[in-house]
Design a protein around this motif. Sequence first.
Motif, PDB file in Angstrom:
ATOM      1  N   THR A   1       6.082   2.696  -5.964  1.00  0.00           N
ATOM      2  CA  THR A   1       5.903   1.275  -6.268  1.00  0.00           C
ATOM      3  C   THR A   1       7.199   0.516  -6.054  1.00  0.00           C
ATOM      4  O   THR A   1       7.197  -0.624  -5.558  1.00  0.00           O
ATOM      5  N   ASP A   2       8.335   1.139  -6.392  1.00  0.00           N
ATOM      6  CA  ASP A   2       9.628   0.506  -6.121  1.00  0.00           C
ATOM      7  C   ASP A   2       9.788   0.187  -4.638  1.00  0.00           C
ATOM      8  O   ASP A   2      10.316  -0.874  -4.273  1.00  0.00           O
ATOM      9  N   HIS A   3       9.355   1.100  -3.768  1.00  0.00           N
ATOM     10  CA  HIS A   3       9.452   0.841  -2.330  1.00  0.00           C
ATOM     11  C   HIS A   3       8.779  -0.482  -1.970  1.00  0.00           C
ATOM     12  O   HIS A   3       9.253  -1.225  -1.101  1.00  0.00           O
ATOM     13  N   LEU A   4       7.679  -0.783  -2.624  1.00  0.00           N
ATOM     14  CA  LEU A   4       6.913  -1.990  -2.296  1.00  0.00           C
ATOM     15  C   LEU A   4       7.607  -3.252  -2.778  1.00  0.00           C
ATOM     16  O   LEU A   4       7.237  -4.357  -2.385  1.00  0.00           O
TER      17      LEU A   4
ATOM     18  N   ALA B   1      -3.604  -0.841 -10.338  1.00  0.00           N
ATOM     19  CA  ALA B   1      -3.705  -0.967  -8.888  1.00  0.00           C
ATOM     20  C   ALA B   1      -5.172  -1.063  -8.516  1.00  0.00           C
ATOM     21  O   ALA B   1      -6.051  -1.190  -9.385  1.00  0.00           O
ATOM     22  N   GLN B   2      -5.434  -1.017  -7.232  1.00  0.00           N
ATOM     23  CA  GLN B   2      -6.780  -0.770  -6.715  1.00  0.00           C
ATOM     24  C   GLN B   2      -6.695   0.440  -5.794  1.00  0.00           C
ATOM     25  O   GLN B   2      -5.609   0.801  -5.330  1.00  0.00           O
ATOM     26  N   ASP B   3      -7.852   1.057  -5.548  1.00  0.00           N
ATOM     27  CA  ASP B   3      -7.875   2.098  -4.530  1.00  0.00           C
ATOM     28  C   ASP B   3      -8.240   1.469  -3.188  1.00  0.00           C
ATOM     29  O   ASP B   3      -8.353   0.236  -3.071  1.00  0.00           O
ATOM     30  N   GLU B   4      -8.434   2.292  -2.170  1.00  0.00           N
ATOM     31  CA  GLU B   4      -8.691   1.756  -0.836  1.00  0.00           C
ATOM     32  C   GLU B   4     -10.044   1.081  -0.706  1.00  0.00           C
ATOM     33  O   GLU B   4     -10.311   0.384   0.284  1.00  0.00           O
ATOM     34  N   TYR B   5     -10.902   1.249  -1.724  1.00  0.00           N
ATOM     35  CA  TYR B   5     -12.216   0.609  -1.707  1.00  0.00           C
ATOM     36  C   TYR B   5     -12.260  -0.637  -2.594  1.00  0.00           C
ATOM     37  O   TYR B   5     -13.319  -1.228  -2.780  1.00  0.00           O
ATOM     38  N   GLY B   6     -11.117  -1.011  -3.150  1.00  0.00           N
ATOM     39  CA  GLY B   6     -11.050  -2.185  -3.991  1.00  0.00           C
ATOM     40  C   GLY B   6     -11.391  -1.934  -5.443  1.00  0.00           C
ATOM     41  O   GLY B   6     -11.464  -2.873  -6.235  1.00  0.00           O
ATOM     42  N   ARG B   7     -11.586  -0.675  -5.826  1.00  0.00           N
ATOM     43  CA  ARG B   7     -11.907  -0.352  -7.222  1.00  0.00           C
ATOM     44  C   ARG B   7     -10.647  -0.355  -8.062  1.00  0.00           C
ATOM     45  O   ARG B   7      -9.582   0.083  -7.623  1.00  0.00           O
ATOM     46  N   ALA B   8     -10.759  -0.861  -9.285  1.00  0.00           N
ATOM     47  CA  ALA B   8      -9.605  -0.983 -10.168  1.00  0.00           C
ATOM     48  C   ALA B   8      -9.112   0.386 -10.613  1.00  0.00           C
ATOM     49  O   ALA B   8      -9.892   1.299 -10.905  1.00  0.00           O
ATOM     50  N   VAL B   9      -7.796   0.526 -10.668  1.00  0.00           N
ATOM     51  CA  VAL B   9      -7.132   1.706 -11.208  1.00  0.00           C
ATOM     52  C   VAL B   9      -6.284   1.251 -12.388  1.00  0.00           C
ATOM     53  O   VAL B   9      -5.491   0.317 -12.262  1.00  0.00           O
ATOM     54  N   ASP B  10      -6.465   1.889 -13.528  1.00  0.00           N
ATOM     55  CA  ASP B  10      -5.674   1.605 -14.727  1.00  0.00           C
ATOM     56  C   ASP B  10      -5.481   2.942 -15.424  1.00  0.00           C
ATOM     57  O   ASP B  10      -6.379   3.430 -16.102  1.00  0.00           O
ATOM     58  N   GLU B  11      -4.309   3.545 -15.230  1.00  0.00           N
ATOM     59  CA  GLU B  11      -4.119   4.932 -15.645  1.00  0.00           C
ATOM     60  C   GLU B  11      -2.689   5.140 -16.136  1.00  0.00           C
ATOM     61  O   GLU B  11      -1.752   4.526 -15.622  1.00  0.00           O
TER      62      GLU B  11
ATOM     63  N   LEU C   1      -2.814   3.824  -3.356  1.00  0.00           N
ATOM     64  CA  LEU C   1      -2.449   2.776  -4.315  1.00  0.00           C
ATOM     65  C   LEU C   1      -2.331   1.451  -3.578  1.00  0.00           C
ATOM     66  O   LEU C   1      -1.459   1.289  -2.717  1.00  0.00           O
ATOM     67  N   VAL C   2      -3.208   0.532  -3.892  1.00  0.00           N
ATOM     68  CA  VAL C   2      -3.204  -0.796  -3.284  1.00  0.00           C
ATOM     69  C   VAL C   2      -2.766  -1.811  -4.335  1.00  0.00           C
ATOM     70  O   VAL C   2      -3.320  -1.856  -5.431  1.00  0.00           O
TER      71      VAL C   2
ATOM     72  N   ILE D   1       0.852  -1.179   0.000  1.00  0.00           N
ATOM     73  CA  ILE D   1       0.000   0.000   0.000  1.00  0.00           C
ATOM     74  C   ILE D   1       0.893   1.236   0.000  1.00  0.00           C
ATOM     75  O   ILE D   1       1.913   1.283   0.712  1.00  0.00           O
ATOM     76  N   ALA D   2       0.524   2.241  -0.781  1.00  0.00           N
ATOM     77  CA  ALA D   2       1.230   3.517  -0.778  1.00  0.00           C
ATOM     78  C   ALA D   2       0.224   4.638  -0.976  1.00  0.00           C
ATOM     79  O   ALA D   2      -0.895   4.411  -1.469  1.00  0.00           O
ATOM     80  N   VAL D   3       0.615   5.833  -0.576  1.00  0.00           N
ATOM     81  CA  VAL D   3      -0.199   7.016  -0.830  1.00  0.00           C
ATOM     82  C   VAL D   3       0.652   8.037  -1.566  1.00  0.00           C
ATOM     83  O   VAL D   3       1.874   8.097  -1.382  1.00  0.00           O
ATOM     84  N   VAL D   4       0.014   8.843  -2.414  1.00  0.00           N
ATOM     85  CA  VAL D   4       0.701   9.900  -3.140  1.00  0.00           C
ATOM     86  C   VAL D   4      -0.178  11.148  -3.152  1.00  0.00           C
ATOM     87  O   VAL D   4      -1.401  11.056  -3.127  1.00  0.00           O
TER      88      VAL D   4
END
Length: 230
Positions: free
Chosen positions: A170-173, A146-156, A107-108, A80-83
């Motif tokens: 993402t590298d941190h993860l 990714a997904q967001d914190e609600y489980g919704r798909a992110v494709d951007e 970002l999940v 998990i990360a936040v930006v």
Amino acid sequence: MAFPQGRTPLAEQVEELLAGGGPLTIVAAGDPVLRRGTEPFDGQLEPALLARFVEALRVTMHAAPGVGLAAPQVGVALRIAVVEDPAPVPDEVRLARGRVPQPFRVLVNPSYEPVGTERAAFFEGCLSVPGWQAVVPRHVEVRLRAQDEYGRAVDEVFTGWPARIVQHETDHLDGILYLDRAEPRSFSSNEAMAARWAQPTPEAAASALGFELPGTRGTRGAGPVSPGQQ
């Protein structure tokens, strides 16, 4: 996302971290948690606890201050990360680096892949490597899944500085620090950055410190590097 029954060790760890209140402690390079990689999120934190953890990451990122923060940076090996980037920079910096405001995002389980082959190099820092910066070549454009914190798909698709933030976090993860991708000869203290390398692009630093930028093969020691790398 499925949520497992009962408390998980990660949930207990997060509860303990949050019990202190306020910004969380950011761990520094040398802590093994930054190098182990992370466990994909699959409901280890129930929704209310996840929301509290995300808020703590946001508060910690703002307090640092920074434009991104990954869970391992507060000692939690979870993907998990936040930006967030208000991008309060002069126009010449915005244009040179492609730095535009980014809203707060969670970002999940993120992953990215390059779009095209163009790369650009700029000075970059990290909250887990305080006091230092270095030039890091990165993809100019990436596709984030990714997904967001609600489980919704992110494709951007992200371009410019937002793409750099996505890659860094993402590298941190994956247990990767920006140090692993940096030009070693470019390492500079924050004091040197303020005194010498505050320009929108790192061409002057490349010339003076003797390293190459993308597209400048053979220029080391040949005087100033021509502008226009981005």
